[in-house]
Design a protein around this motif. Structure first.
Motif, PDB file in Angstrom:
ATOM      1  N   ALA A  39      -0.090  29.027  37.364  1.00  0.00           N
ATOM      2  CA  ALA A  39       0.790  27.823  38.057  1.00  0.00           C
ATOM      3  C   ALA A  39       2.021  28.417  37.464  1.00  0.00           C
ATOM      4  CB  ALA A  39       0.420  26.598  37.523  1.00  0.00           C
ATOM      5  N   SER A  40       2.438  28.844  36.330  1.00  0.00           N
ATOM      6  CA  SER A  40       3.740  29.173  36.001  1.00  0.00           C
ATOM      7  C   SER A  40       4.411  30.232  36.687  1.00  0.00           C
ATOM      8  CB  SER A  40       3.871  29.372  34.442  1.00  0.00           C
ATOM      9  OG  SER A  40       3.354  28.222  33.774  1.00  0.00           O
ATOM     10  N   LEU A  41       3.517  31.427  37.053  1.00  0.00           N
ATOM     11  CA  LEU A  41       3.994  32.588  37.632  1.00  0.00           C
ATOM     12  C   LEU A  41       4.344  32.119  39.396  1.00  0.00           C
ATOM     13  CD1 LEU A  41       3.966  35.579  37.944  1.00  0.00           C
ATOM     14  CD2 LEU A  41       1.660  35.406  39.090  1.00  0.00           C
TER      15      LEU A  41
ATOM     16  N   GLY B  59       7.846  29.599  38.687  1.00  0.00           N
ATOM     17  CA  GLY B  59       8.906  30.326  38.205  1.00  0.00           C
ATOM     18  C   GLY B  59       9.278  31.673  39.002  1.00  0.00           C
ATOM     19  N   ALA B  60       8.676  31.629  40.128  1.00  0.00           N
ATOM     20  CA  ALA B  60       8.936  32.840  40.979  1.00  0.00           C
ATOM     21  C   ALA B  60      10.489  33.201  41.423  1.00  0.00           C
ATOM     22  CB  ALA B  60       8.106  32.978  42.413  1.00  0.00           C
TER      23      ALA B  60
ATOM     24  N   LEU C  48       2.984  30.927  47.386  1.00  0.00           N
ATOM     25  CA  LEU C  48       2.631  31.436  46.172  1.00  0.00           C
ATOM     26  C   LEU C  48       1.974  30.230  45.433  1.00  0.00           C
ATOM     27  CD1 LEU C  48       6.084  33.436  45.319  1.00  0.00           C
ATOM     28  CD2 LEU C  48       3.603  34.139  44.727  1.00  0.00           C
ATOM     29  N   VAL C  49       2.462  29.170  45.435  1.00  0.00           N
ATOM     30  CA  VAL C  49       1.841  27.714  44.915  1.00  0.00           C
ATOM     31  C   VAL C  49       0.293  27.658  45.368  1.00  0.00           C
ATOM     32  CG1 VAL C  49       2.092  25.312  44.433  1.00  0.00           C
ATOM     33  CG2 VAL C  49       4.049  26.799  44.292  1.00  0.00           C
ATOM     34  N   ALA C  50       0.244  27.876  46.619  1.00  0.00           N
ATOM     35  CA  ALA C  50      -1.293  27.492  47.087  1.00  0.00           C
ATOM     36  C   ALA C  50      -2.064  28.584  46.679  1.00  0.00           C
ATOM     37  CB  ALA C  50      -1.237  27.345  48.746  1.00  0.00           C
TER      38      ALA C  50
ATOM     39  N   PRO D 154       3.861  37.669  28.447  1.00  0.00           N
ATOM     40  CA  PRO D 154       3.826  36.364  29.072  1.00  0.00           C
ATOM     41  C   PRO D 154       2.946  35.452  28.826  1.00  0.00           C
ATOM     42  CG  PRO D 154       3.200  38.138  30.747  1.00  0.00           C
ATOM     43  CD  PRO D 154       3.524  38.624  29.577  1.00  0.00           C
ATOM     44  N   THR D 155       1.743  36.129  27.798  1.00  0.00           N
ATOM     45  CA  THR D 155       0.688  35.433  27.298  1.00  0.00           C
ATOM     46  C   THR D 155       0.923  35.009  25.787  1.00  0.00           C
ATOM     47  OG1 THR D 155      -0.481  37.372  26.570  1.00  0.00           O
ATOM     48  CG2 THR D 155      -0.881  36.483  28.819  1.00  0.00           C
ATOM     49  N   GLN D 156       0.140  34.139  25.133  1.00  0.00           N
ATOM     50  CA  GLN D 156       0.435  33.593  23.599  1.00  0.00           C
ATOM     51  C   GLN D 156      -0.900  33.995  22.708  1.00  0.00           C
ATOM     52  OE1 GLN D 156       1.616  29.520  24.578  1.00  0.00           O
ATOM     53  NE2 GLN D 156       3.636  30.241  23.870  1.00  0.00           N
ATOM     54  N   ASP D 157      -1.762  35.051  23.154  1.00  0.00           N
ATOM     55  CA  ASP D 157      -2.915  35.502  22.628  1.00  0.00           C
ATOM     56  C   ASP D 157      -2.760  36.211  21.383  1.00  0.00           C
ATOM     57  OD1 ASP D 157      -4.340  34.214  25.242  1.00  0.00           O
ATOM     58  OD2 ASP D 157      -4.522  36.126  25.937  1.00  0.00           O
ATOM     59  N   GLY D 158      -1.803  36.678  21.139  1.00  0.00           N
ATOM     60  CA  GLY D 158      -1.503  37.415  19.973  1.00  0.00           C
ATOM     61  C   GLY D 158      -1.810  38.988  20.080  1.00  0.00           C
ATOM     62  N   GLY D 159      -1.210  39.751  19.556  1.00  0.00           N
ATOM     63  CA  GLY D 159      -1.339  41.314  19.820  1.00  0.00           C
ATOM     64  C   GLY D 159      -0.260  41.965  20.112  1.00  0.00           C
TER      65      GLY D 159
END
Length: 569
Positions: free
Chosen positions: A184-186, A189-190, A210-212, A348-353
């Motif tokens: 959704a953010s991708l 925020g395009a 894009l949203v669809a 763009p993620t918050q998974d760590g690493g």
């Protein structure tokens, strides 16, 4: 002093052509691989994650091995290619035969992460780029469906990932499926990449599409969540340990060498104690009589060693990386001008690493170091991460991967782009950290402590990973009885100085990706053994820079192949 050089050239051989043809077949089977390389075409597609797709890859390996069996090498480059391909492709067939590819699921390197992560590498500069992103978003549900069919096939044969991994991936997929998640953010925020104020807006119709299509991608991940929770989780075993047979196969995958697991485990225990001893000495240098923990507290209390916010983190990474490139080019390493750009970015993620992605074949997309910052983390200690920049950048992964990309005239496409062995690659990156210490770049005791903390973590992972998955005896200095996941978590907590969020991520990673984590330290061990053996062999003629150049020009190969290439040829 700077130094530049042109790529090496050689005549394409029959073995090169076979390797190139195999690589082209892999590109046909996996459009995401083409995106990684920056190859045009098939930008909206995914590989077939269903059993038929896995079989097609195995068939390609089998056919190529049959072709190679009739070929003879004409030079040392061919000999390395033949040795490496026979090892890698032969192992790929063993892995396919084991059936475990049907059950591939963990928190870091399995299809649920791969299907999402490819968007990180897709360009966003033009309308066509965003049309490609939109098209791939629309194809997420089909990719997920194929993956689900493989998981079903694996489960029907009794092959299911551990319950802990299923639960972790459910959480990840729920985030991606949410209305404020990645997809959704991708879409919302395009925007076209540009630094000019008059950059045109994306067409309204494309924004709507894009949203669809992002909603379709979210729906695909929601379907995966439902399958994992309702169908797979009830079948998932509680045990995290994978056992000796599966572990030995995984260890060979990540090392390109079959090591004695008990001997390596014992070495890991001893290496951990040795590194802790080094840390104690550095702690005393920071403040006489200080323990390791007290010395770290002093470092963490030093405002000059703290960064606040991801923007400051990005700027610091970039400056340190640029300085390393400028200092080392022409002195310890041959670094062509086209390889001297490395972008440091927040993932763009918050998974760590923290991870590295290589440049495109034409270097129009440079190599990149990505930091995936867990939600809520805003403070970063430079003393702890200086060595990480060297690990991911120069002289670590960037120099390694970009050199292979650069040497198009020397290495065939498979050697440059399709062969990646963790023990070779991650072992080199750890070797690079120690090398920077030897070269004086970690003379500051805080930075040295950070490097040793990383080495301690990697040594502890050897002990944890082999010990837990093979259910070996716990060393007496760390407990009693045999290893369990719970005992392993406490052991990691004592040896990995990272946040709770990062620790949980790493703990799940080791349990779900057996054999990968130890490959760093074991790979470093073998790299250092090979360098020392080469120095003894060459005597007074030994040149460290020449050794680095020859080694890096091989590309990524299994560690048995590396040893033969550098010591036997």
């Amino acid at each position: 002093m700077t130094f530049d050089h042109e790529p090496l050239l050689r005549t394409v051989t029959t073995i090169d052509r076979a390797a190139n043809a195999y690589t082209e077949r892999l590109l046909e089977l996996d459009p995401g691989f083409a995106t990684e390389l920056g190859r045009p075409g098939h930008e909206t597609e995914y590989r077939d994650y269903a059993p038929a797709g896995l079989k097609a890859r195995a068939d390609a390996a089998r056919d190529t091995l049959a072709q190679l069996a009739a070929l003879e090498p004409v030079d040392d480059v061919d000999k390395v290619t033949l040795h490496a391909m026979r090892e890698r492709l032969g192992l790929a067939l063993e892995q396919h035969g084991s059936g475990w590819q049907l059950a591939e699921l963990n928190n870091i390197a399995s299809p649920p992460q791969e299907i999402r992560a490819i968007f990180d590498l897709m360009p966003t500069a033009t309308v066509v780029d965003w049309e490609n992103i939109s098209g791939r978003l629309a194809n997420v549900p089909a990719a997920v469906d194929g993956y689900i069919s493989s998981l079903r096939a694996g489960a029907s044969s009794g092959l299911v990932a551990a319950r802990r991994q299923v639960l972790t991936v459910i959480e990840q997929c729920e985030r991606h499926a949410s209305t404020d998640g990645f997809f959704a953010s991708l879409a919302t925020g395009a925007a076209l990449d540009s630094t000019t104020p008059d950059t045109p807006e994306l067409p309204a119709g494309l924004k709507s599409t894009l949203v669809a299509n992002a909603d379709l991608a979210r729906t695909g991940y929601a379907a995966l969540v439902s399958f994992l929770r309702d169908d797979l989780l009830p079948l998932a075993p509680d045990a995290d340990a994978v056992g000796r047979e599966r572990y030995a196969l995984a260890s060979r995958e990540f090392l390109g060498s079959a090591v004695d697991l008990e001997e390596t485990y014992a070495w890991g225990v001893a290496e951990l104690e040795r590194v802790i001893g080094e840390q104690s000495a550095v702690a005393n240098a920071i403040q006489p009589g200080a323990s390791i923990e007290e010395a770290k507290a002093l470092l963490n209390g030093d405002p000059a060693r703290q960064l606040k916010g991801t923007e400051a983190l990005t700027q610091w990474m970039q400056q340190l990386s640029n300085a390393a490139v400028a200092d080392l080019a022409g002195e310890q390493f041959d670094i062509p001008e086209v390889m001297r750009t490395l972008e440091c970015k927040i993932a763009p993620t918050q998974d760590g690493g923290i991870y590295y992605t290589g440049p495109s074949e034409d270097f129009s997309r440079p190599g990149r170091m990505w930091w995936s910052v867990p939600e809520g983390e805003e403070s970063f200690a430079t003393w702890a991460e200086t060595t990480t920049v060297y690990h991911e950048g120069v002289p670590g992964h960037h120099l390694q991967v970009a050199t292979a990309t650069y040497q198009k005239g020397l290495l065939n496409d498979w050697r440059r782009n399709a062969c990646w062995v963790s023990g070779h690659g991650e072992g080199w990156a750890l070797y690079a950290e120690r090398l920077m210490d030897e070269l004086g770049y970690l003379s500051d005791p805080g930075d040295k402590m950070g490097m040793l903390d990383g080495q301690r973590m990697r040594a502890a992972r050897v002990v944890f990973d082999i010990g837990v998955h093979l259910e070996l005896e716990i060393p007496e200095q760390w407990g009693t009885g045999t290893w369990s996941a719970e005992a392993g978590y406490e052991f990691l907590r004592k040896n990995l100085d990272i946040s709770t969020g990062q620790l949980d991520f790493e703990f799940n990673r080791y349990l779900g990706w057996p054999g990968q984590a130890p490959s760093y330290k074991i790979g470093q061990r073998l790299w250092e053994e090979i360098r020392d053996a080469r120095a003894r062999k060459d005597g007074a003629a030994f040149s460290l820079r020449d050794f680095h150049t020859q080694a890096l020009n091989l590309g990524s190969v299994g560690l048995d192949t590396l040893k033969e290439a550098l010591l036997e040829h």
